[in-house]
Scaffold this active site. Structure first.
Site, PDB file in Angstrom:
ATOM      1  CE  LYS A   1      12.575  -5.256   0.569  1.00 37.79           C
ATOM      2  NZ  LYS A   1      12.164  -4.879  -0.786  1.00 37.79           N
TER       3      LYS A   1
ATOM      4  CG  HIS B   1      15.562  -0.180  -1.516  1.00 38.22           C
ATOM      5  ND1 HIS B   1      15.900  -1.479  -1.171  1.00 38.22           N
ATOM      6  CD2 HIS B   1      14.745  -0.291  -2.602  1.00 38.22           C
ATOM      7  CE1 HIS B   1      15.329  -2.320  -2.013  1.00 38.22           C
ATOM      8  NE2 HIS B   1      14.624  -1.626  -2.885  1.00 38.22           N
TER       9      HIS B   1
ATOM     10  CG  HIS C   1       9.872   1.066  -5.498  1.00 34.72           C
ATOM     11  ND1 HIS C   1       9.000   0.002  -5.405  1.00 34.72           N
ATOM     12  CD2 HIS C   1      11.123   0.513  -5.606  1.00 34.72           C
ATOM     13  CE1 HIS C   1       9.677  -1.133  -5.457  1.00 34.72           C
ATOM     14  NE2 HIS C   1      10.965  -0.849  -5.580  1.00 34.72           N
TER      15      HIS C   1
END
Length: 304
Positions: free
Chosen positions: A244, A201, A186
């Site tokens: 995103k 991220h 993730h």
């Protein structure tokens, strides 16, 4: 038998010494001794976290230096996708052990949720090599010393085992239909859920996607006050056409720095805001656990 003798036997339980027996205590009434488990540290203050994050930054010799990373923040590609976020990334930087170890992991994942992540023995070896390389850096050594000094773990072996579990332990983001996610996937790789990008991220992954022609940079909404790396960005992009709308990340940091910072915040401020300091500037890391378990659900820098 005389009535008084019968009465005496009943009272003493037949013990010739005449001392009443000690009553038995039911097993469930005896509390179990406390077990020594990770996650019961003495309190770590915000001041300690700010000091420790500055120590991590000072130790991060693998972060991008002058001339090794150039960004084109103003060059949003819009709909035509002609501009790139990463104008230049040094091949020498990407060849360093933690960078190459991270890049080796990024092709192991299926981004679409709902599909099982089938880990092979070779992929598990890559996971352990990456963590070993990270812990073999000054940043990784600082992290290990810190968590041990704060009583979060009884030994280095216990910490290293839990580090692998919290980041690479699999769980389901598809209501139990598949073991399709992990903290590492993730945060460092990213996922696609219900048509949109979730997580993702990590700047090393973004530059790899852009280099492969799979990422379209759509601009940024916030650039931190830092004039050297690492910086903190909030930006928008599309990955294989999946949007995103807003994502935040550290950029220019080493993989071990992101891993160490997110780990210490996850351990000391789970499901909360972790207030840190980078180069004298305040920053905040948000962490989430998966289903209140000792598994990373997400970790990222907060931006305005």
């Amino acid at each position: 038998m005389a009535p008084w003798l019968l009465w005496l036997l009943l009272v003493t339980g037949g013990d010739s010494g005449g001392v009443p027996p000690v009553p038995r205590v039911p097993r469930e009434a005896v509390p179990e001794p406390p077990r020594a488990v990770p996650g019961s540290p003495r309190a770590v203050s915000d001041a300690e976290l700010r000091e420790f994050s500055e120590q991590l930054l000072a130790a991060d010799s693998n972060r991008a230096g002058p001339g090794q990373l150039e960004l084109n923040l103003e060059g949003s590609g819009g709909d035509n996708g002609t501009s790139r976020l990463f104008s230049y990334v040094s091949p020498e930087l990407l060849a360093r052990p933690t960078f190459s170890g991270l890049l080796a992991l990024l092709d192991n994942y299926e981004p679409l949720t709902g599909q099982d992540e089938a880990e092979t023995a070779a992929e598990r070896r890559e996971q352990h090599r990456f963590l070993a390389a990270a812990l073999d850096t000054p940043v990784g050594a600082l992290l290990e010393r810190f968590v041990l000094s704060k009583g979060l773990y009884p030994s280095s072996e216990a910490f290293q085992a839990d580090l692998h579990s919290m980041w690479f332990g699999l769980y389901s983001r598809s209501s139990g239909k598949a073991l399709d996610s992990s903290g590492f996937e993730h945060v460092f790789h990213g996922e696609v859920k219900k048509g949109s990008v979730s997580g993702c991220h990590n700047w090393v992954q973004l530059q790899a996607l852009e280099r492969a022609g799979r990422l379209q940079y759509l601009g940024y909404s916030w650039d931190g006050p830092w004039t050297s790396f690492p910086d903190v960005l909030s930006l928008q992009f599309r990955w294989d056409g999946h949007p995103k709308p807003r994502g935040s990340l550290l950029v220019g940091s080493s993989p071990e720095f992101d891993l160490a910072l997110f780990t210490v915040c996850f351990l000391t401020r789970p499901d909360g805001q972790c207030h840190i300091s980078l180069g004298g500037e305040a920053a905040t890391i948000q962490t989430y656990t998966w289903d209140k378990q000792r598994l990373v659900a997400s970790a990222y820098p907060l931006t305005p």
